[in-house]
Design a protein around this motif. Structure first.
Motif, short mmCIF file in Angstrom:
data_model
loop_
_atom_site.label_atom_id
_atom_site.label_comp_id
_atom_site.label_asym_id
_atom_site.label_seq_id
_atom_site.Cartn_x
_atom_site.Cartn_y
_atom_site.Cartn_z
N GLY A 45 0.86 -1.17 0.00
CA GLY A 45 0.00 0.00 0.00
C GLY A 45 0.90 1.22 0.00
N ASP A 46 0.65 2.13 0.92
CA ASP A 46 1.48 3.33 1.04
C ASP A 46 2.55 3.19 2.11
OD1 ASP A 46 0.04 4.66 -0.93
OD2 ASP A 46 -1.43 5.43 0.51
N THR A 47 2.67 2.01 2.71
CA THR A 47 3.61 1.80 3.81
C THR A 47 4.91 1.20 3.30
OG1 THR A 47 1.77 1.42 5.32
CG2 THR A 47 3.94 0.66 6.04
N ARG A 48 6.00 1.87 3.60
CA ARG A 48 7.32 1.35 3.24
C ARG A 48 7.65 0.21 4.20
NH1 ARG A 48 12.33 5.29 2.87
NH2 ARG A 48 11.45 5.73 0.84
N VAL A 49 7.93 -0.95 3.63
CA VAL A 49 8.26 -2.13 4.40
C VAL A 49 9.76 -2.27 4.56
CG1 VAL A 49 8.08 -4.65 4.45
CG2 VAL A 49 6.17 -3.29 3.61
N ALA A 50 10.51 -1.91 3.50
CA ALA A 50 11.96 -2.09 3.55
C ALA A 50 12.65 -1.22 2.52
CB ALA A 50 12.31 -3.56 3.31
N LEU A 51 13.90 -0.89 2.82
CA LEU A 51 14.85 -0.30 1.86
C LEU A 51 15.93 -1.35 1.67
CD1 LEU A 51 15.33 3.31 3.24
CD2 LEU A 51 14.14 2.64 1.16
N ILE A 52 16.22 -1.69 0.42
CA ILE A 52 17.17 -2.78 0.18
C ILE A 52 18.19 -2.35 -0.87
CG2 ILE A 52 17.42 -5.17 -0.61
CD1 ILE A 52 14.53 -5.59 0.47
#
Length: 161
Positions: A45-52
């Protein structure tokens, strides 16, 4: 994860500009991506889960393994170079060593999620609100071994949320 790249030489190398959507939540592509260079964000959705940014990181694996639409969006934050297998399932079948590595990675994620849910369950045991359903989630994770799986929930939305 970098060692996974040693097994990906047959997969075409693609370059993506910053801002490019590599995989889109809710869409089915069958694609499996392996990051060579750059940084991506994973969104639900609009929620950032991770930066990879770790070379060898894989994307699209849940969709490929479950044969469902992508469960998250993967977007390039910088110019990205990635190996792109258009038929991720066929690639994994041809490379059981990568499938085993991926199974180990997914087992680690499941273990972390289960450990976290157990902690939440212990903290909120006996609460009658939506946190009380953590036990149901854990039970489903541990005992629900059905082949016909659809991500998401069939519960009615909680009007208090």
């Amino acid at each position: 994860m970098r060692e996974i790249l040693d097994h990906c030489g047959e997969i075409p190398l693609e370059r993506f500009d910053a801002g490019t959507i590599l995989l889109e939540e809710g869409q089915w592509s069958g694609r499996l991506l392996v990051l060579e260079e750059g940084e991506v964000e994973v969104l639900r959705g609009d929620t950032r889960v991770a930066l990879i940014a770790e070379p060898g990181s894989m994307f699209g694996e849940m969709s490929v393994l479950l044969d469902v639409p992508h469960t998250a969006t993967v977007r390039a934050l910088s110019p990205v170079t990635a190996r792109l297998a258009d038929d991720g399932a066929a690639f994994l079948k041809r490379h059981p060593e990568i499938a085993f590595f991926l199974a180990r990675l997914l087992a680690q994620r499941l273990n972390a999620a289960t450990t976290y849910l157990v902690d939440i369950k212990q903290q909120f045991e006996g609460h009658g609100d939506h946190l009380g359903m953590v036990g149901e989630v854990l039970d489903a994770l541990i005992h629900n071994q059905q082949d016909d799986f659809t991500p998401g929930s069939d519960r009615e939305p909680d009007p208090r949320m």
